[in-house]
Write a protein that holds these residues in place. Structure first.
Motif, PDB file in Angstrom:
ATOM      1  N   ALA A  60      -4.081  11.380 -36.801  1.00  0.00           N
ATOM      2  CA  ALA A  60      -5.398  12.021 -36.655  1.00  0.00           C
ATOM      3  C   ALA A  60      -6.467  11.132 -37.259  1.00  0.00           C
ATOM      4  CB  ALA A  60      -5.409  13.394 -37.319  1.00  0.00           C
ATOM      5  N   PHE A  61      -7.629  11.138 -36.608  1.00  0.00           N
ATOM      6  CA  PHE A  61      -8.788  10.364 -37.041  1.00  0.00           C
ATOM      7  C   PHE A  61      -9.998  11.292 -37.142  1.00  0.00           C
ATOM      8  CE2 PHE A  61      -6.129   7.498 -34.519  1.00  0.00           C
ATOM      9  CZ  PHE A  61      -5.999   6.399 -35.363  1.00  0.00           C
ATOM     10  N   PRO A  62     -10.973  10.927 -37.963  1.00  0.00           N
ATOM     11  CA  PRO A  62     -12.251  11.650 -37.886  1.00  0.00           C
ATOM     12  C   PRO A  62     -12.828  11.532 -36.470  1.00  0.00           C
ATOM     13  CG  PRO A  62     -12.147  10.265 -39.848  1.00  0.00           C
ATOM     14  CD  PRO A  62     -10.963   9.904 -39.013  1.00  0.00           C
ATOM     15  N   VAL A  63     -13.310  12.613 -35.935  1.00  0.00           N
ATOM     16  CA  VAL A  63     -13.767  12.621 -34.544  1.00  0.00           C
ATOM     17  C   VAL A  63     -14.826  11.555 -34.263  1.00  0.00           C
ATOM     18  CG1 VAL A  63     -14.949  14.007 -32.780  1.00  0.00           C
ATOM     19  CG2 VAL A  63     -13.102  15.008 -34.132  1.00  0.00           C
ATOM     20  N   PRO A  64     -15.777  11.279 -35.174  1.00  0.00           N
ATOM     21  CA  PRO A  64     -16.765  10.230 -34.868  1.00  0.00           C
ATOM     22  C   PRO A  64     -16.137   8.848 -34.640  1.00  0.00           C
ATOM     23  CG  PRO A  64     -17.561  11.614 -36.643  1.00  0.00           C
ATOM     24  CD  PRO A  64     -16.135  12.012 -36.404  1.00  0.00           C
ATOM     25  N   GLN A  65     -14.964   8.602 -35.199  1.00  0.00           N
ATOM     26  CA  GLN A  65     -14.295   7.308 -35.018  1.00  0.00           C
ATOM     27  C   GLN A  65     -13.196   7.345 -33.955  1.00  0.00           C
ATOM     28  OE1 GLN A  65     -14.739   8.270 -38.628  1.00  0.00           O
ATOM     29  NE2 GLN A  65     -16.703   7.282 -38.186  1.00  0.00           N
ATOM     30  N   MET A  83       4.438  -0.147 -36.338  1.00  0.00           N
ATOM     31  CA  MET A  83       4.185   0.980 -37.225  1.00  0.00           C
ATOM     32  C   MET A  83       3.443   0.553 -38.486  1.00  0.00           C
ATOM     33  SD  MET A  83       4.999   3.394 -35.422  1.00  0.00           S
ATOM     34  CE  MET A  83       4.472   4.570 -36.657  1.00  0.00           C
ATOM     35  N   ASP A  84       3.756  -0.632 -39.005  1.00  0.00           N
ATOM     36  CA  ASP A  84       3.009  -1.107 -40.172  1.00  0.00           C
ATOM     37  C   ASP A  84       1.522  -1.234 -39.850  1.00  0.00           C
ATOM     38  OD1 ASP A  84       5.283  -1.208 -41.695  1.00  0.00           O
ATOM     39  OD2 ASP A  84       5.581  -3.365 -41.533  1.00  0.00           O
ATOM     40  N   GLU A  85       1.226  -1.778 -38.688  1.00  0.00           N
ATOM     41  CA  GLU A  85      -0.188  -1.958 -38.325  1.00  0.00           C
ATOM     42  C   GLU A  85      -0.853  -0.637 -37.949  1.00  0.00           C
ATOM     43  OE1 GLU A  85      -1.952  -5.261 -36.615  1.00  0.00           O
ATOM     44  OE2 GLU A  85      -0.117  -6.466 -36.482  1.00  0.00           O
ATOM     45  N   VAL A  86      -0.097   0.271 -37.346  1.00  0.00           N
ATOM     46  CA  VAL A  86      -0.654   1.598 -37.060  1.00  0.00           C
ATOM     47  C   VAL A  86      -1.048   2.289 -38.360  1.00  0.00           C
ATOM     48  CG1 VAL A  86      -0.057   3.937 -36.291  1.00  0.00           C
ATOM     49  CG2 VAL A  86       0.455   1.987 -34.825  1.00  0.00           C
ATOM     50  N   CYS A  87      -0.183   2.196 -39.371  1.00  0.00           N
ATOM     51  CA  CYS A  87      -0.497   2.833 -40.658  1.00  0.00           C
ATOM     52  C   CYS A  87      -1.742   2.218 -41.284  1.00  0.00           C
ATOM     53  CB  CYS A  87       0.700   2.699 -41.605  1.00  0.00           C
ATOM     54  SG  CYS A  87       2.123   3.694 -41.096  1.00  0.00           S
ATOM     55  N   THR A  88      -1.867   0.914 -41.185  1.00  0.00           N
ATOM     56  CA  THR A  88      -3.065   0.243 -41.708  1.00  0.00           C
ATOM     57  C   THR A  88      -4.307   0.692 -40.955  1.00  0.00           C
ATOM     58  OG1 THR A  88      -1.762  -1.692 -42.352  1.00  0.00           O
ATOM     59  CG2 THR A  88      -4.141  -2.004 -42.123  1.00  0.00           C
ATOM     60  N   LEU A  89      -4.177   0.808 -39.621  1.00  0.00           N
ATOM     61  CA  LEU A  89      -5.300   1.259 -38.798  1.00  0.00           C
ATOM     62  C   LEU A  89      -5.719   2.671 -39.176  1.00  0.00           C
ATOM     63  CD1 LEU A  89      -7.045   0.672 -36.106  1.00  0.00           C
ATOM     64  CD2 LEU A  89      -5.279   2.067 -34.981  1.00  0.00           C
ATOM     65  N   VAL A  90      -4.744   3.569 -39.252  1.00  0.00           N
ATOM     66  CA  VAL A  90      -5.042   4.986 -39.482  1.00  0.00           C
ATOM     67  C   VAL A  90      -5.609   5.209 -40.875  1.00  0.00           C
ATOM     68  CG1 VAL A  90      -4.051   7.307 -39.645  1.00  0.00           C
ATOM     69  CG2 VAL A  90      -3.305   5.769 -37.822  1.00  0.00           C
ATOM     70  N   VAL A  91      -4.917   4.686 -41.872  1.00  0.00           N
ATOM     71  CA  VAL A  91      -5.306   4.979 -43.260  1.00  0.00           C
ATOM     72  C   VAL A  91      -6.373   4.003 -43.757  1.00  0.00           C
ATOM     73  CG1 VAL A  91      -4.488   5.125 -45.636  1.00  0.00           C
ATOM     74  CG2 VAL A  91      -3.068   5.982 -43.756  1.00  0.00           C
ATOM     75  N   GLY A  92      -6.117   2.706 -43.556  1.00  0.00           N
ATOM     76  CA  GLY A  92      -7.005   1.706 -44.119  1.00  0.00           C
ATOM     77  C   GLY A  92      -8.364   1.654 -43.454  1.00  0.00           C
ATOM     78  N   GLU A  93      -8.399   1.736 -42.133  1.00  0.00           N
ATOM     79  CA  GLU A  93      -9.670   1.588 -41.422  1.00  0.00           C
ATOM     80  C   GLU A  93     -10.422   2.902 -41.244  1.00  0.00           C
ATOM     81  OE1 GLU A  93      -9.880  -0.895 -37.970  1.00  0.00           O
ATOM     82  OE2 GLU A  93      -8.056  -2.003 -38.530  1.00  0.00           O
ATOM     83  N   TYR A  94      -9.671   4.008 -41.059  1.00  0.00           N
ATOM     84  CA  TYR A  94     -10.357   5.242 -40.672  1.00  0.00           C
ATOM     85  C   TYR A  94     -10.099   6.428 -41.603  1.00  0.00           C
ATOM     86  CZ  TYR A  94     -11.214   2.683 -36.369  1.00  0.00           C
ATOM     87  OH  TYR A  94     -11.631   1.744 -35.459  1.00  0.00           O
ATOM     88  N   GLY A  95      -9.250   6.259 -42.608  1.00  0.00           N
ATOM     89  CA  GLY A  95      -8.997   7.379 -43.515  1.00  0.00           C
ATOM     90  C   GLY A  95      -8.390   8.576 -42.819  1.00  0.00           C
ATOM     91  N   GLY A  96      -7.514   8.308 -41.857  1.00  0.00           N
ATOM     92  CA  GLY A  96      -6.915   9.382 -41.061  1.00  0.00           C
ATOM     93  C   GLY A  96      -5.601   9.886 -41.617  1.00  0.00           C
ATOM     94  N   SER A  97      -4.888  10.644 -40.797  1.00  0.00           N
ATOM     95  CA  SER A  97      -3.589  11.229 -41.163  1.00  0.00           C
ATOM     96  C   SER A  97      -2.483  10.529 -40.382  1.00  0.00           C
ATOM     97  CB  SER A  97      -3.545  12.722 -40.827  1.00  0.00           C
ATOM     98  OG  SER A  97      -4.627  13.403 -41.400  1.00  0.00           O
ATOM     99  N   LEU A  98      -1.420  10.161 -41.086  1.00  0.00           N
ATOM    100  CA  LEU A  98      -0.284   9.520 -40.428  1.00  0.00           C
ATOM    101  C   LEU A  98       0.606  10.531 -39.716  1.00  0.00           C
ATOM    102  CD1 LEU A  98       0.658   6.900 -43.155  1.00  0.00           C
ATOM    103  CD2 LEU A  98      -0.450   6.476 -40.947  1.00  0.00           C
ATOM    104  N   LYS A  99       0.567  11.768 -40.154  1.00  0.00           N
ATOM    105  CA  LYS A  99       1.280  12.848 -39.468  1.00  0.00           C
ATOM    106  C   LYS A  99       0.355  14.051 -39.414  1.00  0.00           C
ATOM    107  CE  LYS A  99       5.255  11.310 -38.145  1.00  0.00           C
ATOM    108  NZ  LYS A  99       5.623  11.310 -36.713  1.00  0.00           N
ATOM    109  N   ALA A 100      -0.132  14.348 -38.231  1.00  0.00           N
ATOM    110  CA  ALA A 100      -1.095  15.431 -38.087  1.00  0.00           C
ATOM    111  C   ALA A 100      -0.423  16.782 -37.916  1.00  0.00           C
ATOM    112  CB  ALA A 100      -2.008  15.162 -36.896  1.00  0.00           C
ATOM    113  N   GLU A 101       0.727  16.809 -37.217  1.00  0.00           N
ATOM    114  CA  GLU A 101       1.366  18.104 -36.974  1.00  0.00           C
ATOM    115  C   GLU A 101       2.868  18.029 -36.802  1.00  0.00           C
ATOM    116  OE1 GLU A 101      -0.379  19.834 -33.492  1.00  0.00           O
ATOM    117  OE2 GLU A 101       0.217  18.214 -32.159  1.00  0.00           O
TER     118      GLU A 101
END
Length: 945
Positions: A401-406, A458-476
């Motif tokens: 999950a990402f913040p909707v604006p991003q 997966m390593d890069e996805v985690c960096t993208l989600v958390v590092g760049e956008y402050g998102g959730s790695l597991k939304a549901e």
């Protein structure tokens, strides 16, 4: 101290039967498999019947230092429902209790209730539970709550955490707490004062840490199921409230949920939807931001790859083929209490989008069929990838999950990662209003280089989600083992340390589902990866999701379709590798009964399966491969001398009826049981619902004129041999009643020449005698072709399974019907109702469901009875042709709850398959007969001759 499984099993054996303590290789593998792409094989599987057993099991596990994992439906995707220790399964016929408050505002559910069942209980009140995972037709409440599952229309406001009213739970020490019971809460405050004080301290420390408290608030602005529900520590002051909310999303690592009370939500009856296409994903995401303020129920985002994956499926809009590569879509759903409000809401949404660039004009549909077709696009995305993947690969569905604006930038970032790591088949879809995206791709875990490729992605996805956008790695989908190594990365060291404090507070010995959510192995997500070796083209596309299991009649007796496939994959692997002859021999021996003998071949699994697998076809094929020349010769003889076989069957039924009259039901049952045991269970088991012999068929062509038409009537071999049982309310043979009804409606009846030797071949096919079955069917096809004057007249068969088999297999252009459809379409207009029964029980056969006749059958029954009751379980009755005679335990298991689910005032039961009616009558405690009998009783000719 290491776990002592032998001693634990011996201890559990004092209060749990051997049939529920499972440690053989085949079933520990089969039962231990879930929907994730991980595999651990438990040392012991225990089927747990009730809360008292669970308390004693946890106490024993503590004494023997043995880790345990709780399992509901096993549809979870992140590896949280598997174990290499003790797996505790909810026994299928238990844990299904529920209660609804007078105003339907609260429903209390035991963990074995399937989510869709809960909604069916609430449907009369126009209410539902908040969580709506895609797996709701298979997922059980225990798993839905333990994973804080949400779904397309749930958002964050209606998930289990936010709609929790109460919880009944068992802690690791065996203590039971019911938060809806003041006495239980008072007792718990006394007995667990230290635990509650510790929770209060942790909550206070969290609230007094502004950085941590703000991080928690920020994380839960999005959908988030990574780690524990730390929001409980800042949302509530009472430690009881904190405790019960921590259990939501804890994945069985803090305790066992034995009942949950949900605050229900409104289920609006009026619905509309539109598939809205945008030139780019950026423009689509601009629309999402606007739609958050509009009266929408759900907004599903789909990228071009997602649309491309389903564009060739039946009923898909033709315009999907012509879309540019940059196009993205939003599936917008709207719901309201009445049609007028719904139209106003749609108009408001269109107004919101009036300045947004579209590929084509947005069109909302209010038609239920078109509505479902559009939603089938969204629901077909995951299976679309599974259906086309390379054999041996698995399907991965990740959940972020990402913040909707991003959101748009995040989608672009994911596309770039797919390109970088060569996941060219990957597609993206998700719940756009919450910024929740799923991406699906295929993965081979059998090659080291492929595992490394997956690790890099997966390593890069985690960096993208958390590092760049402050998102959730597991939304549901829950943390499981899949994201356990990344929990600290997402939450930070303070929150991660807090999670470990909670784990040790609730489970100091680390015996509840260890390794899930919190795991100190940084590469646990790359270990214990599930192999999916090729086994047979009929099943190689199986993704082991478990959606098939609730509908399977053998689910509480032996194996389910998923478990049969898991077992056969292992048998096939062992055959090819030659690595363990002893294990292979044990598997093949056990699979003969567990997998083959108790498969009902009903095919309903294909309806529920996302990729349409009919496991019964595999069973037939295996049976065919195991037949020797002797079986083929017997099959040939039966095919050529079918009239003799039918005559012999009628003679046997006459003898059984005579014995019943002489001995009485009780002594007859004992005698039959003794003969069956002495024969090595080769002689069929007699029961009081056993039919008597049917009478002789009339002439081939009747002299009754057909003022309204002519029909070729083919009485199936079952209805030609099996008449009513002694206790049945209607004593005429079915073929007599069918003709009576046809005459009333003004139809001339033609019966094919020499019908006594005709059969559709289904009985032979079910035994794996496919060549002989084909010959039998061909003979019938020729007879029907001739009798119908080369397809001029419709053909009517009186038995649902036979009709379905004919529709599937006959190649000549015949108009083939079974009774329900034929009566509704052709007869009712020429009949008038003269009476109604008060109440009847209706069983809709497997083949009626597959022919799409469930609603028609229900409507026809409602014409004949003031009240029509259906059993809660909507699957196969398990009689399965002749298996009700040869494997009566299958029928008994499938219908175990039938009698209790029907009201005591039912006058009779109705169906449209004679063999099914035998088993239904035996286990329901009332007689079931063909629906034809009921129509004939309640209707007369509109214009008597």
């Amino acid at each position: 101290m290491s776990a002592d499984y032998t001693a634990l099993k011996r201890e559990l054996g004092y209060f749990i039967g051997d049939d529920r303590l499972i440690d053989d290789p085949l079933r520990t593998l089969a039962y231990g498999t879930d929907a994730s792409f991980y595999r651990l094989i438990p040392k012991l599987v225990v089927k747990v019947n009730d809360e008292a057993e669970m308390v004693r099991i946890l106490a024993a596990a503590h004494r023997f230092n043995t880790p345990v994992t709780f399992r509901a439906a096993g549809t979870s995707l992140s590896g949280q429902a598997i174990s290499d220790s003790v797996l505790l399964l909810l026994s299928g016929d238990y844990w299904r209790g529920y209660s609804i408050s007078d105003d339907a505002a609260i429903i209390r559910l035991q963990p074995g209730v399937i989510g869709a069942w809960a909604n069916s209980y609430l449907a009369p009140y126009q209410r539902k539970i908040g969580p709506a995972p895609a797996s709701i037709n298979a997922a059980k409440i225990g798993g839905i709550a333990a994973n804080n599952a949400s779904g397309m229309c749930c958002g964050t406001a209606q998930n289990s955490y936010h709609t929790l009213a109460s919880l009944r739970l068992i802690l690791a020490d065996g203590t039971v707490l019911d938060t809806a019971d003041p006495q239980s809460v008072t007792a718990f405050r006394d007995s667990h004062d230290e635990l509650l004080k510790s929770l209060s301290v942790l909550a206070a420390e969290t609230r007094n840490n502004p950085t941590l408290a703000e991080r928690i608030r920020h994380k839960y602005r999005l959908k988030n199921t990574t780690g524990y529900s730390l929001n409980a520590l800042i949302d509530f002051a009472d430690p009881i409230d904190i405790l019960q909310h921590l259990m939501i999303g804890s994945e069985g690592t803090l305790g066992f949920i034995s009942e949950i009370g949900y605050r229900t939500v409104v289920d609006h009856p009026c619905k509309s939807t539109a598939l809205i296409l945008f030139p780019t994903v950026e423009i689509a995401c601009q629309a999402v931001a606007l739609l958050k303020q509009a009266p929408v129920t759900a907004v599903e985002l789909m990228d071009r790859a997602a649309l491309r994956s389903v564009q060739d499926k039946p009923d898909m809009p033709a315009y999907l083929h012509a879309l540019d590569d940059e196009v993205a879509a939003l599936l917008v759903d709207v719901r309201a209490a009445d049609p007028e409000t719904l139209k106003l809401q749609v108009a408001e949404i269109l107004a919101v989008l009036k300045n947004i660039q579209l590929v084509r004009e947005a069109e909302f549909t209010f038609d239920s069929v078109a509505y479902q077709a559009l939603w089938n696009i969204r629901k077909g995305l995951f299976p679309a990838v599974g259906a086309v993947r390379t054999t041996g690969t698995t399907v991965i569905i990740e959940d972020i999950a990402f913040p909707v604006p991003q959101l748009a930038a995040a989608v672009r970032g994911l596309h770039q990662l797919f390109e970088k790591y060569h996941y060219h088949e990957a597609l993206i879809f998700g719940h756009a209003l919450e910024g929740n995206l799923h991406f699906v791709f295929t993965q081979d875990f059998g090659i080291t280089a492929e595992v490394q490729r997956y690790q890099g992605l997966m390593d890069e996805v985690c960096t993208l989600v958390v590092g760049e956008y402050g998102g959730s790695l597991k939304a549901e989908h829950g943390t499981g083992r899949n994201m356990a190594p990344f929990v600290e990365m997402e939450w930070g060291s303070d929150a991660y340390r807090l999670m470990w404090q909670l784990k040790r507070l609730f489970d100091p010995a680390n015996l509840l589902n260890p390794g899930v959510i919190l795991n100190e192995d940084a590469e646990i997500h790359l270990k214990n990866l599930k192999p999916l070796p090729p086994a047979d083209p009929l099943i190689d596309k199986c993704i082991e999701c478990g959606f098939c299991e609730p509908i399977c009649p053998s689910r509480n007796l032996t194996l389910t379709p998923r478990q049969r496939i898991v077992s056969w994959r292992e048998i096939s692997r062992l055959k090819k590798s030659g690595e363990d002859a002893q294990r292979l021999a044990r598997f093949e021996h056990d699979f003969a009964y567990q997998g083959l003998d108790t498969c009902a071949l009903d095919g309903l699994c294909a309806i529920e399966c996302p990729v349409g697998i009919d496991t019964g076809k595999l069973t037939r094929q295996i049976r065919q491969s195991q037949h020797g020349s002797a079986a083929a010769r017997i099959g040939d003889w039966v095919d050529r001398h079918f009239s003799t076989v039918a005559a012999t069957t009628r003679a046997g039924l006459r003898l059984a009826a005579l014995s019943q009259d002489l001995l009485g039901d009780r002594l007859m049952g004992k005698t039959s049981g003794l003969m069956r045991r002495l024969s090595g269970e080769r002689i069929p088991q007699w029961n009081p619902a056993m039919p008597r012999a049917a009478g002789k068929l009339p002439a081939s062509v009747t002299d009754v004129p057909g003022r309204n038409g002519t029909v070729v009537y083919f009485p199936s071999c079952v209805s030609r041999t099996m008449g009513p049982a002694k206790s049945d309310p209607f004593q005429a043979d079915l073929h007599q009643v069918m003709q009576s009804l046809l005459y009333k409606a003004g139809y001339r009846v033609i019966i094919p020449e020499r019908p006594e030797g005709l059969c559709c071949g289904m009985a032979l096919e079910s035994k794996g005698l496919l060549a002989q079955a084909d010959q039998s069917l061909l003979r019938l096809e020729r007879a029907l072709w001739a009798a119908s004057e080369q397809g001029r007249y419709p053909v009517l068969c009186d038995t649902s399974p036979c009709t379905f088999h004919m529709l599937e297999q006959i190649r000549q252009p015949l108009q083939i019907h079974e009774p329900v459809g034929f009566i509704n379409r052709y007869l009712l207009e020429h009949l008038r109702r003269t009476s109604q029964m008060a109440s009847v029980a209706l069983h809709i056969t497997c083949t009626s469901r597959k022919m799409g006749l469930a609603d028609e059958m229900r409507r026809l029954a409602q014409q004949c009875a003031q009240q029509v009751f259906l059993s809660e379980d909507k699957g196969c009755c398990g009689f399965a042709g002749d298996k009700g005679f040869t494997r009566p335990e299958l029928n008994a298991s499938a219908l175990k709850r039938l009698k209790a689910s029907l009201p005591a005032d039912c006058e009779m039961g109705i169906s449209n398959s004679r063999t099914c009616e035998i088993g239904l009558s035996l286990h329901a405690g009332l007689s079931y007969q063909s629906i034809v009998y009921l129509v004939d009783r309640c209707f007369e000719a509109e214009y008597p001759a």
